[in-house]
Motif scaffolding. Structure first.
Motif, mmCIF file in Angstrom:
data_model
loop_
_atom_site.group_PDB
_atom_site.id
_atom_site.type_symbol
_atom_site.label_atom_id
_atom_site.label_comp_id
_atom_site.label_asym_id
_atom_site.label_seq_id
_atom_site.Cartn_x
_atom_site.Cartn_y
_atom_site.Cartn_z
ATOM 1 N N GLY A 13 -23.030 29.757 9.009
ATOM 2 C CA GLY A 13 -22.305 28.505 9.830
ATOM 3 C C GLY A 13 -20.902 28.690 9.375
ATOM 4 O O GLY A 13 -20.161 29.173 8.360
ATOM 5 N N ASN A 15 -18.024 26.997 11.728
ATOM 6 C CA ASN A 15 -17.468 26.558 12.281
ATOM 7 C C ASN A 15 -16.366 25.515 12.015
ATOM 8 O O ASN A 15 -15.621 24.146 12.919
ATOM 9 C CB ASN A 15 -18.346 24.728 13.150
ATOM 10 C CG ASN A 15 -19.754 24.671 11.971
ATOM 11 O OD1 ASN A 15 -19.207 24.753 10.897
ATOM 12 N ND2 ASN A 15 -20.733 24.031 12.526
ATOM 13 N N GLU A 39 -26.865 33.309 11.905
ATOM 14 C CA GLU A 39 -26.688 32.024 11.626
ATOM 15 C C GLU A 39 -24.894 31.458 12.103
ATOM 16 O O GLU A 39 -24.352 31.048 10.757
ATOM 17 C CB GLU A 39 -26.598 31.820 10.647
ATOM 18 C CG GLU A 39 -28.749 31.679 9.886
ATOM 19 C CD GLU A 39 -29.157 30.560 10.219
ATOM 20 O OE1 GLU A 39 -28.512 28.897 11.008
ATOM 21 O OE2 GLU A 39 -30.707 30.475 10.431
ATOM 22 N N HIS A 41 -24.292 28.747 14.412
ATOM 23 C CA HIS A 41 -23.881 28.075 14.236
ATOM 24 C C HIS A 41 -22.882 27.349 15.270
ATOM 25 O O HIS A 41 -21.847 25.885 15.245
ATOM 26 C CB HIS A 41 -23.578 26.584 13.305
ATOM 27 C CG HIS A 41 -24.878 26.924 12.456
ATOM 28 N ND1 HIS A 41 -24.713 26.641 10.728
ATOM 29 C CD2 HIS A 41 -26.390 27.768 12.907
ATOM 30 C CE1 HIS A 41 -25.522 26.554 10.561
ATOM 31 N NE2 HIS A 41 -26.766 27.268 11.335
ATOM 32 N N ASN A 64 -26.777 25.884 19.637
ATOM 33 C CA ASN A 64 -25.408 24.768 19.571
ATOM 34 C C ASN A 64 -24.544 25.240 17.911
ATOM 35 O O ASN A 64 -24.400 26.008 17.524
ATOM 36 C CB ASN A 64 -26.705 23.708 19.337
ATOM 37 C CG ASN A 64 -27.982 23.796 18.427
ATOM 38 O OD1 ASN A 64 -27.391 24.068 16.911
ATOM 39 N ND2 ASN A 64 -28.672 22.749 18.711
ATOM 40 N N SER A 65 -24.303 24.162 18.058
ATOM 41 C CA SER A 65 -23.489 24.099 16.660
ATOM 42 C C SER A 65 -23.467 23.496 15.499
ATOM 43 O O SER A 65 -22.752 23.729 14.448
ATOM 44 C CB SER A 65 -21.336 23.068 17.429
ATOM 45 O OG SER A 65 -22.755 21.827 17.114
ATOM 46 N N LYS A 66 -24.910 23.332 15.116
ATOM 47 C CA LYS A 66 -25.778 22.812 14.762
ATOM 48 C C LYS A 66 -26.601 24.439 13.860
ATOM 49 O O LYS A 66 -27.101 23.774 12.241
ATOM 50 C CB LYS A 66 -26.323 21.595 14.620
ATOM 51 C CG LYS A 66 -25.620 20.381 14.994
ATOM 52 C CD LYS A 66 -24.605 19.975 13.805
ATOM 53 C CE LYS A 66 -23.907 18.650 14.926
ATOM 54 N NZ LYS A 66 -22.836 18.600 13.493
ATOM 55 N N SER A 67 -27.558 24.878 14.481
ATOM 56 C CA SER A 67 -27.975 25.777 14.078
ATOM 57 C C SER A 67 -28.142 27.399 15.068
ATOM 58 O O SER A 67 -27.511 27.312 16.199
ATOM 59 C CB SER A 67 -29.729 25.394 14.114
ATOM 60 O OG SER A 67 -29.665 25.141 15.402
#
Length: 352
Positions: A13, A15, A39, A41, A64-67
């Protein structure tokens, strides 16, 4: 001839804007020209924001922004021409082909790299012309990429696969220090088929001008230059041209020395982290894990209990202190570490 430095990293991640900037700055400092990140994210629009500074081309697959999320960053000075791109709509893999220094190349990034690459090889080649570069370069080195805290296990889940036709042009494959993620990055150098020199123009970095030490250094150097070279027979234009060259050399010397000092401190910290990781991977006994994780916590709890012993607290107040301060500090390592904790009576703790 400079190598093409490639790196693969599971960033877990990016983000967060600060983490993203730190990773891009670190890649720039390490002179990475091709970065394969997993990964991320990030969404499509967020992936495009990575195209700044040294990044010239970017190819990504988003979920998506989570995974999930995959991205390939290519340096702006690298002469890469894209031919085809294949990406997964679920953000699990991306595959690009193109020309680099006149040669056809294939770059692939997979979320679960070992399994999907094996399937890809068996599907498209009857005799896979690939080999694992990290194993070839380090046949006797036992190093790992990921450490699982709940299971207390080490593993290698990222590999560099290269074609046998360019195996002799690869220059090292290393597992680097784990700095920005819970995974360590894997880097490799590739020798280009021919030398392509770049014309470099020196430009003043305005950032050091906010440093009083740097400004004072420039003032002293300029006074030294004028006291030595301001002679009656020297014209103002000649003095100015020579002075610019002198100041440029002084600035380069100062910034290089400061950069070297900062880099030395960073290398010392990275070496300490690497030594600690190897020490942990070498000694996996429960006694070592207990000493490393529980003894400092127990000592800290004892100090707090001693400080609270003489405080005028009620029984309910003492119970609340235990619930809010002591229990959370010992529950986390007990849940995360696979240890068989042996309970014993401690007179110093029991009396509180």
């Amino acid at each position: 001839m400079s190598n093409i430095k490639m790196i693969t990293l599971n960033v877990k991640g990016i983000n967060h804007i600060i983490k993203g900037c730190k990773i891009l700055s670190s890649l720039k400092k390490d002179r990475v020209q091709i970065a394969l990140l997993q990964e991320t994210h990030l969404t499509d629009s967020e992936h495009l924001k990575l195209k700044r500074d040294w990044v010239g081309q970017i190819y990504y697959s988003s979920f998506n922004s989570k995974s999930r999320g995959i991205v390939i960053l290519i340096h702006k000075n690298l002469p890469f021409t894209l031919n085809t791109i294949v990406r997964d709509t679920d953000g699990r893999f991306i595959l690009i082909t193109g020309l680099l220094y006149g040669e056809q190349i294939l770059l692939e990034v997979f979320m679960h790299q070992i399994l999907l690459i094996d399937c890809f090889i068996q599907t498209f080649w009857q005799k896979p012309p690939l080999c694992v570069r990290i194993t070839v370069c380090n046949p006797h080195v036992k190093d790992f990429i990921f450490f699982s805290h709940p299971h207390f296990s080490f593993s290698r889940i990222d590999y560099m696969f290269v074609s046998r036709s360019v195996l002799d042009r690869t220059r090292g494959c290393l597992i680097n220090t784990c700095a920005f993620s819970d995974h360590s990055s894997v880097s490799m150098g590739l020798l280009p088929p021919y030398y392509d020199p770049l014309s470099r123009h020196w430009r003043l970095n305005p950032a050091p001008l906010s440093d009083p030490e740097f400004v004072k250094y420039l003032e002293n150097q300029w006074e030294l230059f004028l006291s030595t070279n301001e002679l009656p027979g020297v014209s103002a234009s000649t003095l100015w041209e020579v002075g610019k060259a002198f100041l440029r050399g002084s600035i380069i010397a100062f910034t290089s020395a400061k950069k070297k000092s900062t880099l030395t401190k960073q290398l010392v910290l990275e070496r300490d982290i690497t030594n600690l990781e190897r020490e942990v991977s070498a000694d996996t006994t429960e006694l070592y894990r207990y000493k490393l994780n529980f003894k400092p916590i127990v000592a800290s709890i004892k100090n707090d209990l001693n400080r609270w012993f003489d405080r005028p607290l009620s029984w309910m107040g003492r119970i609340s202190l235990i619930k809010m301060n002591v229990l959370p500090r010992i529950l986390y390592p007990i849940q995360m570490l696979a240890l068989s904790v042996r309970l014993r009576r401690d007179s110093e703790s029991d009396r509180h």
